[in-house]
Design a protein around this motif. Structure first.
Motif, PDB file in Angstrom:
ATOM      1  N   ALA A  67       0.832  -1.201   0.000  1.00 41.39           N
ATOM      2  CA  ALA A  67       0.000   0.000   0.000  1.00 41.39           C
ATOM      3  C   ALA A  67       0.868   1.253   0.000  1.00 41.39           C
ATOM      4  N   GLY A  68       2.057   1.163   0.579  1.00 42.89           N
ATOM      5  CA  GLY A  68       2.976   2.297   0.594  1.00 42.89           C
ATOM      6  C   GLY A  68       3.413   2.661  -0.810  1.00 42.89           C
ATOM      7  N   PHE A  69       3.798   1.653  -1.601  1.00 39.49           N
ATOM      8  CA  PHE A  69       4.184   1.911  -2.994  1.00 39.49           C
ATOM      9  C   PHE A  69       3.011   2.477  -3.779  1.00 39.49           C
ATOM     10  N   MET A  70       1.842   1.918  -3.482  1.00 43.64           N
ATOM     11  CA  MET A  70       0.641   2.399  -4.160  1.00 43.64           C
ATOM     12  C   MET A  70       0.430   3.878  -3.871  1.00 43.64           C
ATOM     13  N   SER A  71       0.628   4.265  -2.611  1.00 49.31           N
ATOM     14  CA  SER A  71       0.387   5.668  -2.259  1.00 49.31           C
ATOM     15  C   SER A  71       1.428   6.575  -2.896  1.00 49.31           C
ATOM     16  N   VAL A  72       2.694   6.124  -2.924  1.00 50.17           N
ATOM     17  CA  VAL A  72       3.733   6.944  -3.559  1.00 50.17           C
ATOM     18  C   VAL A  72       3.383   7.180  -5.027  1.00 50.17           C
ATOM     19  N   GLY A  73       3.010   6.093  -5.717  1.00 48.41           N
ATOM     20  CA  GLY A  73       2.633   6.216  -7.121  1.00 48.41           C
ATOM     21  C   GLY A  73       1.432   7.116  -7.298  1.00 48.41           C
ATOM     22  N   ALA A  74       0.438   6.946  -6.430  1.00 48.33           N
ATOM     23  CA  ALA A  74      -0.792   7.734  -6.542  1.00 48.33           C
ATOM     24  C   ALA A  74      -0.484   9.222  -6.402  1.00 48.33           C
ATOM     25  N   TYR A  75       0.302   9.571  -5.386  1.00 45.38           N
ATOM     26  CA  TYR A  75       0.590  10.989  -5.170  1.00 45.38           C
ATOM     27  C   TYR A  75       1.441  11.557  -6.298  1.00 45.38           C
ATOM     28  N   ALA A  76       2.450  10.783  -6.745  1.00 43.88           N
ATOM     29  CA  ALA A  76       3.300  11.283  -7.827  1.00 43.88           C
ATOM     30  C   ALA A  76       2.465  11.525  -9.084  1.00 43.88           C
ATOM     31  N   GLY A  77       1.645  10.525  -9.442  1.00 38.94           N
ATOM     32  CA  GLY A  77       0.836  10.643 -10.652  1.00 38.94           C
ATOM     33  C   GLY A  77      -0.167  11.770 -10.565  1.00 38.94           C
ATOM     34  N   CYS A  78      -0.823  11.900  -9.407  1.00 38.39           N
ATOM     35  CA  CYS A  78      -1.850  12.931  -9.258  1.00 38.39           C
ATOM     36  C   CYS A  78      -1.234  14.323  -9.279  1.00 38.39           C
ATOM     37  N   LEU A  79      -0.089  14.483  -8.611  1.00 35.57           N
ATOM     38  CA  LEU A  79       0.565  15.799  -8.620  1.00 35.57           C
ATOM     39  C   LEU A  79       0.983  16.162 -10.045  1.00 35.57           C
ATOM     40  N   GLY A  88      -4.565   8.282   4.410  1.00 36.58           N
ATOM     41  CA  GLY A  88      -5.089   7.343   5.384  1.00 36.58           C
ATOM     42  C   GLY A  88      -5.572   6.032   4.773  1.00 36.58           C
ATOM     43  N   THR A  89      -5.988   6.077   3.484  1.00 42.00           N
ATOM     44  CA  THR A  89      -6.515   4.853   2.882  1.00 42.00           C
ATOM     45  C   THR A  89      -5.418   3.826   2.627  1.00 42.00           C
ATOM     46  N   PHE A  90      -4.157   4.299   2.544  1.00 40.57           N
ATOM     47  CA  PHE A  90      -3.079   3.359   2.203  1.00 40.57           C
ATOM     48  C   PHE A  90      -2.414   2.816   3.459  1.00 40.57           C
ATOM     49  N   ASP A  91      -3.204   2.318   4.382  1.00 36.07           N
ATOM     50  CA  ASP A  91      -2.586   1.872   5.635  1.00 36.07           C
ATOM     51  C   ASP A  91      -2.325   0.373   5.571  1.00 36.07           C
ATOM     52  N   TYR A  92      -1.931  -0.133   6.699  1.00 33.91           N
ATOM     53  CA  TYR A  92      -1.659  -1.542   6.905  1.00 33.91           C
ATOM     54  C   TYR A  92      -2.827  -2.425   6.437  1.00 33.91           C
ATOM     55  N   ASN A  93      -4.071  -1.966   6.698  1.00 37.08           N
ATOM     56  CA  ASN A  93      -5.227  -2.777   6.326  1.00 37.08           C
ATOM     57  C   ASN A  93      -5.320  -3.001   4.826  1.00 37.08           C
ATOM     58  N   LYS A  94      -4.915  -1.975   4.063  1.00 38.23           N
ATOM     59  CA  LYS A  94      -4.949  -2.117   2.605  1.00 38.23           C
ATOM     60  C   LYS A  94      -3.964  -3.208   2.176  1.00 38.23           C
ATOM     61  N   SER A  95      -2.785  -3.206   2.781  1.00 37.01           N
ATOM     62  CA  SER A  95      -1.799  -4.240   2.443  1.00 37.01           C
ATOM     63  C   SER A  95      -2.331  -5.628   2.803  1.00 37.01           C
ATOM     64  N   ILE A  96      -3.035  -5.704   3.940  1.00 36.38           N
ATOM     65  CA  ILE A  96      -3.582  -7.007   4.354  1.00 36.38           C
ATOM     66  C   ILE A  96      -4.666  -7.453   3.378  1.00 36.38           C
ATOM     67  N   GLU A  97      -5.492  -6.503   2.948  1.00 39.62           N
ATOM     68  CA  GLU A  97      -6.554  -6.863   2.007  1.00 39.62           C
ATOM     69  C   GLU A  97      -5.939  -7.455   0.736  1.00 39.62           C
ATOM     70  N   LEU A  98      -4.850  -6.838   0.275  1.00 39.73           N
ATOM     71  CA  LEU A  98      -4.174  -7.349  -0.920  1.00 39.73           C
ATOM     72  C   LEU A  98      -3.613  -8.743  -0.658  1.00 39.73           C
ATOM     73  N   LEU A  99      -3.076  -8.925   0.536  1.00 31.73           N
ATOM     74  CA  LEU A  99      -2.521 -10.233   0.889  1.00 31.73           C
ATOM     75  C   LEU A  99      -3.627 -11.292   0.881  1.00 31.73           C
ATOM     76  N   VAL A 100      -4.815 -10.904   1.391  1.00 31.42           N
ATOM     77  CA  VAL A 100      -5.937 -11.841   1.390  1.00 31.42           C
ATOM     78  C   VAL A 100      -6.272 -12.256  -0.039  1.00 31.42           C
ATOM     79  N   ILE A 101      -6.272 -11.274  -0.951  1.00 30.50           N
ATOM     80  CA  ILE A 101      -6.575 -11.587  -2.351  1.00 30.50           C
ATOM     81  C   ILE A 101      -5.580 -12.611  -2.884  1.00 30.50           C
ATOM     82  N   VAL A 102      -4.298 -12.362  -2.627  1.00 30.33           N
ATOM     83  CA  VAL A 102      -3.260 -13.247  -3.171  1.00 30.33           C
ATOM     84  C   VAL A 102      -3.361 -14.640  -2.557  1.00 30.33           C
TER      85      VAL A 102
END
Lengths: 292, 343
Positions: B80-92, B248-262
């Motif tokens: 989720a951390g990488f996702m947030s970095v990408g999101a902010y870079a792209g949006c800016l 706030g959306t890119f927290d630990y829970n988001k990473s866990i949700e992705l892990l659940v999917i995998v």
């Protein structure tokens, strides 16, 4: 100067709570060779047990603390039996994912039962503040410090002198050899989880009295920080966990006071990363040789 | 720290990965065409239509996380951390270029920028992190994810805790789907290539892989940076799908949700990741009454999947229903029938 001293003392008090949690982490890590992610959430369950028995059932503080400890021990042992024991021979990744699952399970169960609001923790430790000149030490901080120090001393004696403690050290050193010497590995692991969870219950009590509020996610942050403390001190080493916990509490409080409140968590994590880069075995840890 | 044992999750390599993956991709294209027709014809409810882009985003995230968890065999909790970095870079980038570039050029560029910035973070974080294994790696990636989140909240130009506003809402189902296809083709190619085999060799036995001349650090870094890049691209899609981007959306829970999917889809199975990303994204929307129990179900999925994988009885049952076993059973039946006829 007084400001610095009082920050230092509250840091010591917070650090001793981390040290208690870190002890549980480090014992389980040393003996079962797994990272018990759910350990932090056991703290939350312990704190909720106190809240329920004091505020809802109206029991006396001492009784409710006992109830909380029993709850946590039963919980810790059942987690080990149900979720971790079948995976004893599985690769570490499978155990880690299960532990994350257990942690998540406890959080969401607490969310369903208690809701997402923060519950206020009953004031069961009533101790007047002590004033030393200009320096004021809050009563509960003093009690936290005294009791955690006593527990840590007791744990050291237990691990070094008692038969069970020796068995625990033997299992952590070499599981197969310990089994050949007639030590029941399963029983030792169960005892370790029971002790770790009881310590978590005590930590939950002090965490609750220090912060005053408990929610379903309360446990995860101190849990992760206590893991940082355990790594900082050298995972698997009990004195290391105590030292790491206290140092981490002091670092966190000083950075909260003098750098930034919002960034204090980030600073704590940065400490973890730096420790792992520079000295991966921690301050007091032994060097582990990788086996082929 | 223990080494990974041989074939830790009973992951089987298909003999014909190419045909299998072509089938997967074709099925995905057909599903996309059906959804597009349904949504254009107005049969799909507005709510379902709003789920199409998130499904695509989660497919990209799940497949890229699977590259690490399933193929490299290392658990990272900072996706989720990488996702947030990408999101902010792209949006800016998009906000800055809003008036200058037309959408057709700006949006692909934004995705590239987001992906590259995330990949750079992947390199920066990967250099220290990839010296570690197992539990330590998991916790350090978790720590990095949290650090990224608290830094973003404390920065001025990211909008702080209030969130980033003013991103053009460029994410459409068609664009998201094209990105999904590109991601899948690239990752499937990587996995089936020499590089992919090297990555899986590291998972199965790191020391043996190293002894066979595989540059472990290089291939671990490759997988890590690839995963970070695609997480960043998914973040850009995510950021352009919402009006406000909050850290706030890119927290630990988001990473866990992705892990659940995998984990639900099967570690090391790209097809499984796609299917389970679709299910997990749509499930809470379809079963509204279950919304409160969603997290509880996720947790149980993680625990039960791991316990089942470790249980020999379940492995026996699974082997009984595998295509090869079914074929063998059918052949045996046929042989028995013929034998009877001959008598």
């Amino acid at each position: 100067m007084m400001d610095f001293l009082s920050t230092l003392i509250s840091g010591l008090s917070l650090g001793s709570i981390y040290a208690l949690i870190a002890l549980g982490y480090t014992m389980v890590y040393g003996i079962a060779k797994m990272l018990n992610f759910a350990h932090g959430d056991v703290i939350m369950v312990g704190a909720f047990a106190v809240i329920t028995s004091v505020s809802m059932l109206g029991l006396s503080p001492v009784l409710s603390i006992l109830i909380s400890i029993v709850c946590c021990v039963v919980l810790g042992v059942s987690i080990e039996r149900i979720a971790y024991k079948p995976l004893r021979k599985s690769p570490p990744l499978a155990v880690l994912i299960t532990a994350i699952g257990v942690s998540y399970f406890l959080q969401s169960l607490a969310l369903l039962i208690f809701g997402s609001t923060q519950h206020s923790f009953p004031k069961i430790i009533n101790m007047p503040a002590i004033e030393l000149g200009e320096l004021t030490i809050r009563g509960n901080m003093l009690i936290t410090l005294v009791i955690t120090t006593a527990i840590m001393a007791g744990m050291s004696i237990f691990i070094n002198k008692s038969k069970t403690g020796k068995a625990m050290r033997a299992v952590s050193e070499d599981r197969d050899a310990a089994e050949l010497m007639g030590i029941s590995v399963n029983r030792t692991i169960t005892i370790t989880f029971a002790i770790g969870s009881a310590l978590a219950a005590v930590a939950g009590l002090f965490y609750g009295t220090t912060y005053g509020f408990i929610g379903p996610y309360t446990g995860s942050m101190p849990g992760i920080k206590a893991f940082v403390a355990a790594v900082f001190g050298g995972i698997g080493s009990m004195p290391g966990a105590m030292l790491g916990g206290i140092l981490l509490g002091v670092i966190e409080n000083l950075s909260k006071r003098y750098i930034s409140t919002e960034l204090s968590d980030a600073i704590v994590f940065a400490v973890l990363i730096i420790v792992l880069m520079v000295k991966p075995t921690g301050l007091l840890g032994k060097k582990i040789n990788e086996k082929v | 720290m223990q080494n990974n044992q041989h074939n830790p999750f009973g992951i089987k390599m298909s003999k014909k990965p190419l045909t299998k993956n072509i089938v997967t991709l074709t099925a995905l294209v057909i599903a996309f065409a059906v959804m597009l027709v349904l949504s254009e014809a107005g049969i799909l409810s507005r709510h379902m239509r709003s789920m199409l882009v998130p499904v695509c985003i989660n497919i990209i995230l799940a497949v890229s996380l699977n590259l690490l968890v399933g193929f490299l065999g290392e658990l990272t909790l900072g996706h989720a951390g990488f996702m947030s970095v990408g999101a902010y870079a792209g949006c800016l980038f998009s906000i800055a270029m809003k008036e200058i570039l037309p959408m057709a050029i700006r949006f692909p560029l934004a995705m590239l920028v987001g992906g590259l910035v995330a990949a750079v973070f992947g390199v920066i974080i990967g250099i220290p992190v990839l010296r570690l294994h197992g539990d330590y790696l998991a916790i350090v990636t978790l720590a990095f994810g949290e650090i990224i989140r608290s830094v973003i909240i404390n920065l001025e130009f990211t909008g702080g805790a209030a969130g980033l506003k003013g991103t053009p809402q460029d994410s459409t189902f068609v664009i998201a789907f094209i990105v999904v296809m590109i991601t899948l083709i690239l990752i499937i190619n990587l996995v089936n290539s020499r590089h992919g085999r090297a990555i899986m060799a590291i998972r199965d036995n790191r020391i043996a892989a190293e002894a066979s001349g595989i540059n472990v650090t290089y291939f671990r870094m490759l997988a890590f940076v690839m995963a970070a890049f695609f997480a960043g691209v998914a973040g850009v899609l995510y950021g352009h799908n919402l009006s406000i981007l909050t850290a706030g959306t890119f927290d630990y829970n988001k990473s866990i949700e992705l892990l659940v999917i995998v984990v639900l889809g099967g570690m090391g199975s790209i097809r499984g990741s796609i299917v389970s990303a679709i299910i997990i994204t749509l499930l809470p929307e379809v079963l509204r009454d279950l919304a409160d129990y969603r997290m509880l179900i996720y947790a149980l999925v993680l625990i039960i999947m791991m316990l089942l994988n470790a249980s020999p009885r379940f492995a026996a049952v699974k082997a009984q229903f595998s295509p090869a076993a079914l074929k063998a059973a059918a052949a045996a039946k046929k042989a028995a029938k013929e034998g009877n006829a001959n008598e």
